[in-house]
Scaffold this motif. Structure first.
Motif, PDB file in Angstrom:
ATOM      1  N   SER A 144       1.529 -20.225   3.084  1.00  0.00           N
ATOM      2  CA  SER A 144       0.276 -19.320   2.953  1.00  0.00           C
ATOM      3  C   SER A 144      -0.992 -20.048   3.552  1.00  0.00           C
ATOM      4  CB  SER A 144      -0.098 -19.059   1.730  1.00  0.00           C
ATOM      5  OG  SER A 144       1.272 -18.518   1.043  1.00  0.00           O
ATOM      6  N   SER A 145      -1.038 -21.275   3.644  1.00  0.00           N
ATOM      7  CA  SER A 145      -2.269 -21.948   4.359  1.00  0.00           C
ATOM      8  C   SER A 145      -1.989 -21.959   6.020  1.00  0.00           C
ATOM      9  CB  SER A 145      -2.043 -23.357   3.838  1.00  0.00           C
ATOM     10  OG  SER A 145      -2.561 -23.320   2.400  1.00  0.00           O
ATOM     11  N   GLY A 146      -0.888 -21.625   6.371  1.00  0.00           N
ATOM     12  CA  GLY A 146      -0.881 -21.302   7.852  1.00  0.00           C
ATOM     13  C   GLY A 146      -0.224 -22.978   8.486  1.00  0.00           C
ATOM     14  N   ALA A 147       1.120 -22.549   9.038  1.00  0.00           N
ATOM     15  CA  ALA A 147       1.769 -23.647   9.669  1.00  0.00           C
ATOM     16  C   ALA A 147       1.919 -23.118  11.178  1.00  0.00           C
ATOM     17  CB  ALA A 147       3.241 -23.712   9.128  1.00  0.00           C
ATOM     18  N   PHE A 148       2.708 -24.053  12.106  1.00  0.00           N
ATOM     19  CA  PHE A 148       2.706 -23.540  13.212  1.00  0.00           C
ATOM     20  C   PHE A 148       3.131 -22.112  13.461  1.00  0.00           C
ATOM     21  CE2 PHE A 148       4.496 -28.181  14.261  1.00  0.00           C
ATOM     22  CZ  PHE A 148       3.356 -28.615  14.186  1.00  0.00           C
ATOM     23  N   GLU A 149       2.554 -21.748  14.656  1.00  0.00           N
ATOM     24  CA  GLU A 149       2.771 -20.106  15.097  1.00  0.00           C
ATOM     25  C   GLU A 149       3.119 -19.928  16.245  1.00  0.00           C
ATOM     26  OE1 GLU A 149      -0.776 -17.769  13.318  1.00  0.00           O
ATOM     27  OE2 GLU A 149      -1.673 -19.481  14.223  1.00  0.00           O
ATOM     28  N   SER A 150       3.287 -21.160  17.328  1.00  0.00           N
ATOM     29  CA  SER A 150       4.147 -20.928  18.621  1.00  0.00           C
ATOM     30  C   SER A 150       4.214 -22.354  19.162  1.00  0.00           C
ATOM     31  CB  SER A 150       3.274 -20.216  19.624  1.00  0.00           C
ATOM     32  OG  SER A 150       2.060 -21.073  19.951  1.00  0.00           O
ATOM     33  N   ILE A 151       5.050 -22.116  20.241  1.00  0.00           N
ATOM     34  CA  ILE A 151       5.232 -23.589  20.716  1.00  0.00           C
ATOM     35  C   ILE A 151       4.048 -24.242  21.168  1.00  0.00           C
ATOM     36  CG2 ILE A 151       7.649 -22.813  21.436  1.00  0.00           C
ATOM     37  CD1 ILE A 151       6.898 -22.524  24.240  1.00  0.00           C
ATOM     38  N   ARG A 177      -4.452 -28.712  11.112  1.00  0.00           N
ATOM     39  CA  ARG A 177      -4.211 -28.166   9.684  1.00  0.00           C
ATOM     40  C   ARG A 177      -2.844 -27.518   9.664  1.00  0.00           C
ATOM     41  NH1 ARG A 177      -9.556 -26.303  11.083  1.00  0.00           N
ATOM     42  NH2 ARG A 177     -11.113 -27.213   9.907  1.00  0.00           N
ATOM     43  N   LYS A 178      -2.389 -26.921  10.907  1.00  0.00           N
ATOM     44  CA  LYS A 178      -1.238 -26.326  11.112  1.00  0.00           C
ATOM     45  C   LYS A 178       0.131 -27.407  10.908  1.00  0.00           C
ATOM     46  CE  LYS A 178      -2.353 -22.641  13.982  1.00  0.00           C
ATOM     47  NZ  LYS A 178      -2.212 -21.976  15.379  1.00  0.00           N
ATOM     48  N   PHE A 179      -0.296 -28.738  11.472  1.00  0.00           N
ATOM     49  CA  PHE A 179       0.667 -29.695  11.413  1.00  0.00           C
ATOM     50  C   PHE A 179       0.706 -30.204  10.114  1.00  0.00           C
ATOM     51  CE2 PHE A 179       1.726 -34.290  11.520  1.00  0.00           C
ATOM     52  CZ  PHE A 179       2.844 -34.434  12.428  1.00  0.00           C
ATOM     53  N   THR A 180      -0.485 -30.382   9.542  1.00  0.00           N
ATOM     54  CA  THR A 180      -0.327 -30.877   8.162  1.00  0.00           C
ATOM     55  C   THR A 180       0.584 -29.903   7.033  1.00  0.00           C
ATOM     56  OG1 THR A 180      -2.351 -31.869   8.306  1.00  0.00           O
ATOM     57  CG2 THR A 180      -1.647 -31.660   6.001  1.00  0.00           C
ATOM     58  N   ASN A 181       0.500 -28.612   7.389  1.00  0.00           N
ATOM     59  CA  ASN A 181       1.235 -27.783   6.620  1.00  0.00           C
ATOM     60  C   ASN A 181       2.710 -27.713   7.121  1.00  0.00           C
ATOM     61  OD1 ASN A 181      -0.769 -26.576   4.915  1.00  0.00           O
ATOM     62  ND2 ASN A 181      -1.519 -25.268   6.305  1.00  0.00           N
ATOM     63  N   SER A 182       2.935 -27.845   8.297  1.00  0.00           N
ATOM     64  CA  SER A 182       4.346 -28.013   8.635  1.00  0.00           C
ATOM     65  C   SER A 182       4.929 -29.134   8.114  1.00  0.00           C
ATOM     66  CB  SER A 182       4.434 -27.763  10.076  1.00  0.00           C
ATOM     67  OG  SER A 182       3.740 -26.507  10.767  1.00  0.00           O
ATOM     68  N   LEU A 183       4.356 -30.244   7.856  1.00  0.00           N
ATOM     69  CA  LEU A 183       4.643 -31.606   7.361  1.00  0.00           C
ATOM     70  C   LEU A 183       5.095 -31.318   6.049  1.00  0.00           C
ATOM     71  CD1 LEU A 183       5.846 -34.208   7.328  1.00  0.00           C
ATOM     72  CD2 LEU A 183       3.176 -35.254   7.297  1.00  0.00           C
ATOM     73  N   LEU A 184       4.241 -30.457   5.281  1.00  0.00           N
ATOM     74  CA  LEU A 184       4.462 -30.123   3.793  1.00  0.00           C
ATOM     75  C   LEU A 184       5.544 -29.248   3.558  1.00  0.00           C
ATOM     76  CD1 LEU A 184       0.758 -29.371   2.760  1.00  0.00           C
ATOM     77  CD2 LEU A 184       2.174 -30.933   1.509  1.00  0.00           C
ATOM     78  N   MET A 185       5.842 -28.303   4.570  1.00  0.00           N
ATOM     79  CA  MET A 185       7.079 -27.437   4.410  1.00  0.00           C
ATOM     80  C   MET A 185       8.316 -28.302   4.519  1.00  0.00           C
ATOM     81  SD  MET A 185       5.566 -24.181   6.559  1.00  0.00           S
ATOM     82  CE  MET A 185       6.855 -23.275   6.593  1.00  0.00           C
ATOM     83  N   ARG A 186       8.202 -29.274   5.530  1.00  0.00           N
ATOM     84  CA  ARG A 186       9.275 -30.139   5.761  1.00  0.00           C
ATOM     85  C   ARG A 186       9.751 -30.968   4.354  1.00  0.00           C
ATOM     86  NH1 ARG A 186       9.428 -34.573  10.516  1.00  0.00           N
ATOM     87  NH2 ARG A 186      10.294 -32.910  11.954  1.00  0.00           N
ATOM     88  N   ILE A 187       8.627 -31.423   3.812  1.00  0.00           N
ATOM     89  CA  ILE A 187       8.813 -32.287   2.315  1.00  0.00           C
ATOM     90  C   ILE A 187       9.278 -31.415   1.324  1.00  0.00           C
ATOM     91  CG2 ILE A 187       7.400 -33.317   0.729  1.00  0.00           C
ATOM     92  CD1 ILE A 187       5.526 -34.627   3.301  1.00  0.00           C
TER      93      ILE A 187
END
Length: 524
Positions: A238-245, A207-217
């Motif tokens: 707001s849905s939750g992207a990456f939080e640490s390495i 889910r974090k990966f999906t939100n991070s990709l949405l942020m990139r887009i």
């Protein structure tokens, strides 16, 4: 004559006997009882994911084009086409050539086969996310590309000659597809487990990966449609992207037993093909690291010398030097001092007078970058500067740098840097006191540094932001103009294999040229 009649009668009898056999029995004789008639879709998902890092297209699109264009690396060799803006049809079209068949086709098949099965919701969602990831990269490289019908030839003849969809339409569908997939991940469905070479079935990280990709887009659209970009970014954040390495989006590899199990990018740069013998760290990137006292200097650089002879390596940070972009062995002499020309001409020296790539991050088993936590923090820093989010831009900027440096331990333990080194570097960048424009410049530069080895992403972000400021090379034999290309040209086989749709796309975007801008870059 009687003999002939007898033979004819016998043949006729045999014909009648075999004709009276059950037709189905004859058909069954041609069925291989050992053939595979069904397959676990998780296997195809795994195979498609590993193939994203294939050597052929990563060498050509990422190393020979994007990395020298974005001045991560430089080369005197003519086949490093991006260094001097040459056109090589095979290299330019490689990503398109390989990924529609090797990657997109498999993901599309997995999605089609699992879409109505709640028990397979997780592999359906993950395949959707990764299909979007790869087609996002595809459209960023080329512009308008086959998207909706891509990889769906098995579903019907209407998909055999896919239409090239507009990048604007593609971006909208990527957003809706990712949001839908994000909601499908479920602990009640079958887990991905060891078939997942990214997160080993951890649905929260997916889910974090999906939100991070949405942020990139979203960020990619920020210049052409800032209102929509802001909305998509805020929702994903707001849905939750990456939080640490620990959330870094990698594909994990091993040393074998066959090529698909190995990091293909590194197979090209070192290991099997050793293209890194012909390229060095760009002077642009090297000078930037030296000027800013970047603690990554001796992470990125493996030193001076022969990469195949460790006894020749000079790893003194003060001795490192980058290779200027845009030259060959003859023209380089025009920008070297007389002493450096003499050194360059010394037997056994040549391009070895410039810093080489560090072999410690070029192992077969090293991870392959997709999206990093550092990138997410830099995107948040930019969003904060733009007023999209209320959190502190300076904190995000510092988090991004810290993550970008600390992530290198995933490649080699010797890459660890102390918190004091990192803090001193962050302070030296002067972000807090910078003007708004300078803050955007600093974020762009750090994004460029953080995407070393992922130069396709560096190139896309540079086209959007204009940072870092890069001086184009001036080779007189360049293909179009002496400007950094805005896209790569389509795979030439499409001219003959899918002519009508190819011509429509070329007409719509304004020509199949390096300098044709894509939709989010200000083009059609």
């Amino acid at each position: 004559m009687k003999t002939i009649y007898k033979i004819t009668g016998i043949l006729l009898a045999f014909t009648l006997i075999f004709s009276s056999c059950d037709e189905q029995e004859l058909i069954d004789l041609n069925v291989d009882p050992n053939a595979v008639t069904d397959m676990d879709m998780q296997f195809l998902f795994s195979l498609a994911t590993l193939r994203i890092a294939g050597e052929y297209e990563n060498t050509r699109a990422n190393v020979l084009y994007a990395a020298p264009m974005i001045q991560h690396i430089a080369s005197l060799a003519g086949y490093f086409s991006g260094d001097k803006y040459f056109y090589n049809p095979q290299y330019s079209g490689a990503y398109m050539e390989r990924h529609y068949t090797d990657v997109i086709r498999l993901y599309s098949h997995v999605i089609n086969r699992t879409q109505d099965d709640p028990a397979e919701a997780n592999v359906n969602a993950a395949a959707t996310v990764m299909r979007v990831f790869d087609l996002h990269r595809m459209t960023d490289i080329y512009g308008d590309v086959p998207y909706f019908q891509a990889g769906r030839g098995l579903e019907g003849a209407e998909n055999w000659f896919p239409v090239y969809d507009s990048q604007q339409e593609i971006y909208e569908d990527m957003i809706s597809s990712l949001r839908e997939a994000r909601g499908k991940f479920s602990p009640s469905a079958r887990g991905l487990g060891n078939q997942d070479f990214m997160y080993r079935g951890d649905l929260n990280q997916w889910r974090k990966f999906t939100n991070s990709l949405l942020m990139r887009i979203a960020m990619r659209m920020s210049e052409v449609n800032p209102t929509r970009a802001r909305e998509v970014f805020i929702e994903a954040n707001s849905s939750g992207a990456f939080e640490s390495i620990a959330d870094n989006g990698y594909i994990h590899f091993t040393t074998g037993p066959i090529g698909v199990n190995r990091n293909g990018l590194n197979d090209g740069l070192w290991n099997t093909y050793k293209y890194s013998r012909d390229c060095k760290i760009s002077k642009t990137f090297m000078d930037w690291m030296i000027e800013n006292n970047d603690p990554r200097l001796m992470i990125v650089s493996g030193g001076l010398g022969d990469p195949e002879r460790p006894d020749t390596w000079n790893t003194d940070p003060a001795a490192q030097r980058g290779m200027p972009n845009g030259f060959n062995s003859a023209t380089l002499r025009t920008v070297l001092s007389p002493q450096d020309v003499a050194l360059f001409d010394t037997p056994g020296v040549g391009n070895r007078m410039f810093s080489m790539l560090n072999l410690k991050y070029l192992d077969w088993e090293d991870p392959y970058w997709l999206i990093s936590y550092a990138e997410v923090e830099f995107m948040k820093a930019e969003a904060a500067v733009l007023g999209w989010i209320s959190s502190d831009a300076s904190t995000h900027f510092a988090n991004g740098i810290t993550a970008a440096i600390n992530s290198w331990v995933d490649f080699d333990a010797s890459f660890a840097r102390s918190s004091a080194e990192i803090s001193a570097y962050i302070a030296g960048r002067g972000f807090e006191a910078a003007s708004t424009q300078d803050k955007l410049r600093l974020i762009g530069e750090e994004y460029w540094a953080a995407t070393w080895l992922n130069s396709i992403e560096s190139w896309a972000n540079w086209r959007r932001t204009g940072f870092p400021v890069l001086e184009p090379t001036q080779d007189p034999n360049r293909f179009e103009v002496n400007e950094i290309p805005r896209r790569l040209r389509y795979w030439e086989d499409e001219i003959g294999n899918n002519p009508q749709n190819y011509r429509s796309a070329v007409s719509r975007i304004g020509g199949d040229f390096f300098m044709t801008k894509t939709w989010w870059d200000g083009g059609n």
